[in-house]
Write an enzyme that holds these catalytic residues in place. Structure first.
Site, PDB file in Angstrom:
ATOM      1  N   TYR A 144      21.609  29.255  76.248  1.00 36.25           N
ATOM      2  CA  TYR A 144      21.085  28.178  77.095  1.00 36.25           C
ATOM      3  C   TYR A 144      19.582  28.355  77.223  1.00 36.25           C
ATOM      4  O   TYR A 144      19.100  29.407  77.654  1.00 36.25           O
ATOM      5  CB  TYR A 144      21.743  28.238  78.471  1.00 36.25           C
ATOM      6  CG  TYR A 144      21.247  27.190  79.439  1.00 36.25           C
ATOM      7  CD1 TYR A 144      21.582  25.851  79.268  1.00 36.25           C
ATOM      8  CD2 TYR A 144      20.455  27.538  80.528  1.00 36.25           C
ATOM      9  CE1 TYR A 144      21.137  24.881  80.153  1.00 36.25           C
ATOM     10  CE2 TYR A 144      20.008  26.580  81.422  1.00 36.25           C
ATOM     11  CZ  TYR A 144      20.338  25.251  81.241  1.00 36.25           C
ATOM     12  OH  TYR A 144      19.893  24.307  82.120  1.00 36.25           O
ATOM     13  N   ASP A 239      13.724  33.789  73.603  1.00 35.05           N
ATOM     14  CA  ASP A 239      13.833  33.272  74.967  1.00 35.05           C
ATOM     15  C   ASP A 239      14.228  34.441  75.867  1.00 35.05           C
ATOM     16  O   ASP A 239      15.394  34.822  75.954  1.00 35.05           O
ATOM     17  CB  ASP A 239      14.881  32.163  75.019  1.00 35.05           C
ATOM     18  CG  ASP A 239      15.058  31.590  76.424  1.00 35.05           C
ATOM     19  OD1 ASP A 239      14.447  32.130  77.369  1.00 35.05           O
ATOM     20  OD2 ASP A 239      15.807  30.619  76.571  1.00 35.05           O
ATOM     21  N   LYS A 267      11.963  33.879  85.683  1.00 34.39           N
ATOM     22  CA  LYS A 267      12.650  34.730  86.644  1.00 34.39           C
ATOM     23  C   LYS A 267      11.712  35.739  87.307  1.00 34.39           C
ATOM     24  O   LYS A 267      11.023  35.418  88.255  1.00 34.39           O
ATOM     25  CB  LYS A 267      13.831  35.449  85.972  1.00 34.39           C
ATOM     26  CG  LYS A 267      14.787  34.540  85.208  1.00 34.39           C
ATOM     27  CD  LYS A 267      15.554  33.599  86.098  1.00 34.39           C
ATOM     28  CE  LYS A 267      16.582  32.802  85.311  1.00 34.39           C
ATOM     29  NZ  LYS A 267      17.259  31.794  86.110  1.00 34.39           N
TER      30      LYS A 267
END
Length: 432
Positions: A144, A239, A267
């Protein structure tokens, strides 16, 4: 566990928001219960509006490596707020955080801050296409990369939780430019480069997948991606929105000793604030406007609150402290597996650094199909019982859990005791 206030709050939220939430996995649809509505958090704990306390292993889906409401981060945010929350102008704080990140990530010469992981990956893809003058993107099933159109083809995270391979609203012509392959499958990527090698702008991959549950990339698979992209003039994008600074003190590229061309981060680098970034080699990053012709902008990019929160977070734990937390997590994961076996259940508990997942599966989970084949109903029952015992895990098997610097040995032992109780209850219910 009574949830009178949370149930009432969720009923009201359903009148205000699609599905009652502002991000799909918060709805707890995978486990079919009302989500607890959180009112406060401190350290390793969160508290809901029904006054239940939980040991939190979600940590806002990863950023809170120092735990909730760390005093240094809070003080930095409050101090900066008194001096202004946003300027829409350059600040020294942007440079301060950039220097910290670039010092750790040797693959990046320059960096551009954005506001979310989706913005980072979306911008990285545009940059790759602009730099290579090619159109095709290769991704992997279950990975994702945010909710930009190009990525919602056989994606993980919430879209996996809701059992949908694609999203409505994505034009077919755009979807055709995204090739999605099985994760950890060397033969599939070789064949794709044989057929399309001179048309591929980039391969984007979660080197440690966190959105179909935690599935580390195989070293030979990631090494092959580096070799093929290099040989065919395509770019390799790691990623690391989830894995960066969480699977390793630096990230997956340090763990595997593989340098990508572009890295996306999120994050942790915002310390809980909406901050993300993408960075890479000098000649690639200089293609971004205003230095080059690849346009990307954001009024709140590099916002002062996010910059000070991120810098404060990254400067307030050491590599030794990170490794100590990883050791505590290693103990927890091994004990969960041992307790499950003791009561007649087979569970896979992959973990790396400060990240871990729970799969009710007889075999190791190596790709999206393996993840989907796991025992979802058993996960649901386990999750609900753990929540009743005050342990807050991710509410979908397709998500990843985390440990922070604030999770103590006592928290680990409390969690282990809860696991023992839950598997005992499951055994009694199942007549094992």
């Amino acid at each position: 566990m009574t949830q009178i206030k949370s149930k009432k709050a969720f009923e009201e939220a359903n009148e205000l928001f699609p599905g009652g939430v502002n991000s799909p996995v918060r709805a707890f649809k995978a486990v079919d219960i009302t989500p607890p509505f959180i009112k406060s958090a401190q350290g390793a704990y969160i508290y809901d509006i029904d006054d239940h306390k939980y040991i939190d292993y979600v940590l806002s889906w990863g950023p809170l490596i120092l735990g909730h409401s760390d005093e240094h981060v809070v003080d930095a945010i409050v101090t900066q707020a008194h001096n202004g929350v946003t300027y829409g102008a350059p600040t020294l704080m942007e440079s301060d955080l950039a220097k910290i990140i670039l010092d750790r990530f040797k693959s990046m010469d320059k960096i551009r801050f954005v506001n979310s992981g989706t913005e980072a990956t979306m911008s990285a893809i545009r940059l790759a296409r602009g730099y290579t003058k090619r159109n095709y993107i290769v991704k992997f099933n279950g990975c994702y990369h945010g909710h930009a159109d190009s990525f919602l083809v056989k994606a993980g995270s919430g879209i996996a939780t809701f059992d949908s391979a694609d999203s409505a609203g994505v034009p077919e012509v755009l979807a055709k430019l995204t090739v999605s392959l099985p994760y950890n499958d060397c033969e599939a990527i070789k064949e794709t480069f044989t057929q399309l090698g001179d048309q591929i702008a980039a391969v984007i991959v979660e080197p440690v997948a966190g959105n179909m549950g935690l599935i580390p990339g195989k070293p030979e698979f990631l090494a092959l991606l580096r070799e093929l992209t290099h040989n065919h003039g395509a770019l390799l994008i790691f990623d690391e929105v989830m894995s960066g600074l969480r699977c390793d003190y630096i990230g997956a590229q340090h763990h595997y000793q593989i340098e990508p061309d572009i890295t996306t981060l999120g994050k942790v680098i915002g310390g809980g604030m909406p901050v993300a970034a993408y960075g890479g080699r000098l000649e690639i990053m200089n293609e971004i406007s205003p230095a080059g012709d690849v346009y990307q902008a954001g009024t709140l990019s590099g916002n002062p609150l996010g910059m000070v929160a991120g810098a404060t977070t990254l400067m307030n734990y050491t590599e030794n402290e990170f490794n100590e937390a990883a050791t505590r997590l290693d103990e927890l994961c091994h004990r969960i597996q041992a307790i499950a076996n003791k009561y007649g259940y087979t569970i896979q508990v992959p973990h790396i650094g400060t990240m871990f997942s729970l799969f009710f599966s007889e075999q190791p989970v190596e790709n999206f199909d393996d993840s989907k084949a796991c025992h979802q109903e058993l996960f649901r029952r386990f999750f609900i019982k753990m929540l009743d015992h005050g342990i807050y895990f991710a509410s979908s098997q397709f998500e990843t859990n985390f440990i922070s610097m604030k999770h103590s040995e006592e928290d680990i032992q409390t969690t282990i005791k809860a696991v023992e109780h839950v598997f005992s209850e499951l055994r009694d219910e199942d007549g094992k």
